[in-house]
Enzyme design. Structure first.
Site, mmCIF file in Angstrom:
data_model
loop_
_atom_site.group_PDB
_atom_site.id
_atom_site.type_symbol
_atom_site.label_atom_id
_atom_site.label_comp_id
_atom_site.label_asym_id
_atom_site.label_seq_id
_atom_site.Cartn_x
_atom_site.Cartn_y
_atom_site.Cartn_z
ATOM 1 N N ASP A 114 0.617 -1.332 -0.350
ATOM 2 C CA ASP A 114 -0.138 0.178 0.560
ATOM 3 C C ASP A 114 1.202 1.379 -0.068
ATOM 4 O O ASP A 114 1.715 1.384 0.847
ATOM 5 C CB ASP A 114 -0.620 0.090 0.964
ATOM 6 C CG ASP A 114 -2.462 -0.149 0.664
ATOM 7 O OD1 ASP A 114 -2.958 0.953 -0.184
ATOM 8 O OD2 ASP A 114 -3.202 -1.056 1.039
ATOM 9 N N ASP A 222 -3.228 4.525 -2.618
ATOM 10 C CA ASP A 222 -4.116 5.623 -1.923
ATOM 11 C C ASP A 222 -4.392 5.992 -1.858
ATOM 12 O O ASP A 222 -4.091 7.189 -2.546
ATOM 13 C CB ASP A 222 -3.895 5.386 -0.114
ATOM 14 C CG ASP A 222 -4.683 5.714 0.690
ATOM 15 O OD1 ASP A 222 -6.007 4.193 1.128
ATOM 16 O OD2 ASP A 222 -5.009 6.419 1.633
ATOM 17 N N GLU A 281 -6.367 3.607 -6.306
ATOM 18 C CA GLU A 281 -7.601 4.051 -5.443
ATOM 19 C C GLU A 281 -8.064 5.344 -5.979
ATOM 20 O O GLU A 281 -7.083 6.555 -5.603
ATOM 21 C CB GLU A 281 -7.633 3.817 -4.171
ATOM 22 C CG GLU A 281 -9.179 4.087 -2.972
ATOM 23 C CD GLU A 281 -8.693 4.190 -2.429
ATOM 24 O OE1 GLU A 281 -9.687 3.300 -1.447
ATOM 25 O OE2 GLU A 281 -7.991 4.414 -1.230
ATOM 26 N N HIS A 353 -11.246 -3.777 2.827
ATOM 27 C CA HIS A 353 -10.904 -3.495 3.957
ATOM 28 C C HIS A 353 -11.645 -2.357 4.320
ATOM 29 O O HIS A 353 -12.051 -1.487 5.296
ATOM 30 C CB HIS A 353 -9.420 -3.081 4.433
ATOM 31 C CG HIS A 353 -8.975 -1.758 3.754
ATOM 32 N ND1 HIS A 353 -9.044 -1.294 2.493
ATOM 33 C CD2 HIS A 353 -8.853 -0.377 3.695
ATOM 34 C CE1 HIS A 353 -8.316 -0.154 1.444
ATOM 35 N NE2 HIS A 353 -8.187 0.722 3.038
ATOM 36 N N ASP A 354 -12.417 -1.683 3.530
ATOM 37 C CA ASP A 354 -13.382 -0.314 3.362
ATOM 38 C C ASP A 354 -14.783 -0.433 3.451
ATOM 39 O O ASP A 354 -15.342 0.444 2.979
ATOM 40 C CB ASP A 354 -13.453 0.374 2.712
ATOM 41 C CG ASP A 354 -11.618 1.217 3.474
ATOM 42 O OD1 ASP A 354 -11.501 1.734 4.869
ATOM 43 O OD2 ASP A 354 -10.576 2.604 2.322
#
Length: 591
Positions: A114, A222, A281, A353-354
């Site tokens: 990440d 991210d 993302e 994860h979100d």
């Protein structure tokens, strides 16, 4: 629980050209805090991941995306980084990370880290130096602004803009040290880096190169489309009943975003040999923007994560859940398939994860249909054109967590919203809790359910967040022992993507766009045509497609017996046939 030590299926790198190897690949996301705990402290760690590499190899995935393991105060569970070049002691050491990389590479898998560079932690040395004084050499590494003219610094309304944070409240935090405000699109402990400063960019690229030199195979970036802001920092429009304005038009896909990503590619990837993966993302990205971001000729990123289909069951906000309409889901995903058909590439996901667990969200978590809806959803997603992502536990059909009260939650987004809703707006706590339950991020963050032992085999200690009580029914040990499990179905889907060029490289045509029950599409490639059918309901329905398909070869299904085009509750089937040579030159509708 034992699994074979090495996978035997053909890797995409052995079948595809270096520039499109990820077309045949499947990515598995590890959220390390909740994956596997090796030392009994209740928090998952790198040695826990190392201990499950044979499991991942058996599943057959090609890439492991590791959520942040850098040093962090963990205000946002590691997405607030205080040192980009070290591992947080909660997760292990750099030597553990090196061992993980070596273990993945030995099994033919890659590691994607990440990359969180829109912001740092407020405990990062860069920010500590930046906030020390207005004359600091790193002052311009972050966004600092004085109070709004006519307002006393630190008083309500004095914030430089009226923008609302993703995590509630203002995007500006007053800092008494210098009497100015710093920008934070997320938590107050996540100050935004100023990418307008070339020194910031150089530091980020140096860090990325450092990780690639260590053996990392790429980055999931991210909220990367937020790094370019409108430097005028104008106020955002204020919706009726809201205190803060919508600043997103002023920091989403900003004026220099393509310049920054192209520069990143030149400085980090262009001169390197090997197959790397870059995934951006990008909240709020449009299809047209995604084409530009992922067009190989532009050299920016390989694919983007978009959120359009993740908002279809939101009402006014994510805390006002609405029922999904299948026609809207097909229209959304079909638009992305069509938009990136000629240039660029799709990422395919239900979970991360979100996001809450897809079985609870779009499927049926009842014992009768939980496995069927999990496999139907998997089949429909994986056979689209794009690279599929599997989030830990998704391959087991894990479900949302029945949290009992606010004290059971850990997510800063939930805690901030609950406090704001109940204190600032006076809403009924029970009503707020009910609205939080379906779509909150902690649903995805409960520990992976490895077996029916204490704490689902995740830890010998006290887990950092509660374990879903259905772990005695849903766990990896039980599913590895069965050929008809959700895990076995995922394994077969992944194998098919490796083996069948029509899945990796075929075109896409949506069928039955107005049907509220059946998701149907075809893929075609070099004389082979694939039909995919999924029943999104708990009742029996007829798939109104070409009847000749009833006699085609089934290559995968979630019911053991075939019934032609009559689909039972949550049934999934994929059929394949040869395309008549006379049809090969006919124009095909896309999307």
């Amino acid at each position: 629980m034992t699994v074979p030590s090495l996978r035997s299926s053909t890797r995409p790198s052995e079948r595809a050209a270096a520039d499109d190897w990820f077309h045949s690949a499947v990515v598995y996301q590890v959220y390390p805090r909740s994956f596997a705990d090796s030392n009994g402290d209740g928090v998952g760690d790198l040695r826990g991941v190392i201990g499950k590499l044979d499991y991942l190899g058996h599943l057959g995935v090609d890439v492991v995306w590791l959520s942040p393991v850098y040093r962090s105060p963990h205000d946002d569970n590691g997405y607030d980084i205080s040192d980009y070049r070290d591992i947080d002691p909660a997760f292990g050491t750099l030597e553990d990370l090196d061992e993980l990389i070596a273990g993945l590479h030995a099994r033919g898998m890659k590691l994607v880290m990440d990359l969180v560079v829109n912001h740092t932690s407020d405990e990062h040395p860069w920010f500590a130096e930046s906030r020390a004084s207005k004359d600091s050499p790193k002052r311009d590494w972050y966004w600092w602004r004085p109070a709004r003219p006519g307002f006393e610094p630190g008083t309500p309304g004095a914030e430089p803009t009226n923008w609302e944070s993703f995590f509630s409240g203002s995007t500006w935090k007053y800092d008494e040290t210098t009497g100015e405000y710093y920008l934070h699109l997320f938590s107050t402990k996540q100050p935004d880096l100023n990418w307008e400063n070339p020194e910031v960019r150089e530091a980020v690229y140096s860090m990325m190169n450092w990780w690639l030199d260590r053996g990392v195979d790429g980055f999931r970036m991210d909220v990367i489309n937020l790094i370019s802001k409108d430097t005028a920092l104008p106020d955002g429009a204020v919706a009726e009943g809201r205190v803060f304005g919508n600043g997103r038009p002023h920091f989403t896909c900003g004026p220099r975003i393509h310049e920054f990503l192209q520069e990143m590619h030149r400085e980090v990837f262009a001169a390197r040999e090997g197959a790397f993966l870059t995934v951006g993302e990008m909240p709020g990205v449009t299809v047209e923007e995604a084409v530009a971001f992922t067009d190989p000729a532009r050299a920016e990123v390989d694919m983007v994560f978009q959120f359009e289909h993740m908002h279809l069951d939101h009402g006014g906000t994510k805390w006002q859940p609405a029922k999904l309409r299948l026609t809207e889901l097909k229209a959304s995903l079909g638009r992305w398939q069509a938009g990136l058909a000629e240039r660029g590439w799709n990422s395919l996901y239900w979970n991360n994860h979100d996001q809450p667990r897809v079985v609870s969200r779009f499927g049926d978590e009842s014992p009768e249909y939980r496995g069927l809806s999990a496999t139907m959803l998997a089949g429909v997603l994986h056979l689209h054109r794009g690279t599929p992502y599997v989030y830990q536990g998704e391959e087991l059909g894990m479900t949302n967590m029945p949290f009992a009260g606010i004290d059971d939650y850990r997510d800063i987004e939930v805690l901030n919203h609950y406090r704001e809703a109940t204190v600032a707006f006076g809403e009924d706590p029970a009503v707020v809790l009910a609205s939080i339950a379906p779509l909150n991020r902690d649903n995805a963050r409960t520990p992976v359910q490895w077996d029916a032992g204490p704490n689902a085999g995740f830890t010998s200690g006290t887990p950092w967040i509660g374990v879903n009580p259905n772990y005695t029914e849903i766990n990896a040990a039980e599913q590895l022992a069965r050929d008809d499990s959700v895990f076995a179905f995922y394994r077969r889907l992944i194998q098919l993507r490796h083996e069948l060029p029509v899945i990796a490289h075929g075109d896409f045509t949506m069928l039955l766009p107005d049907d509220e029950s059946v998701y149907a599409f075809t893929r075609s490639h070099e004389g082979t045509e694939l039909l995919v059918l999924g029943n999104f309901t708990g009742r029996e329905v007829q798939a109104d497609v070409d009847p000749a398909w009833a006699d085609a070869e089934r290559i995968i299904a979630n019911y053991p017996d075939a019934r032609g085009l009559q689909l039972r509750p949550w049934e999934f089937t994929a059929l394949v046939r040869s395309i008549p040579s006379s049809s090969l030159e006919a124009p095909r509708q896309r999307g």
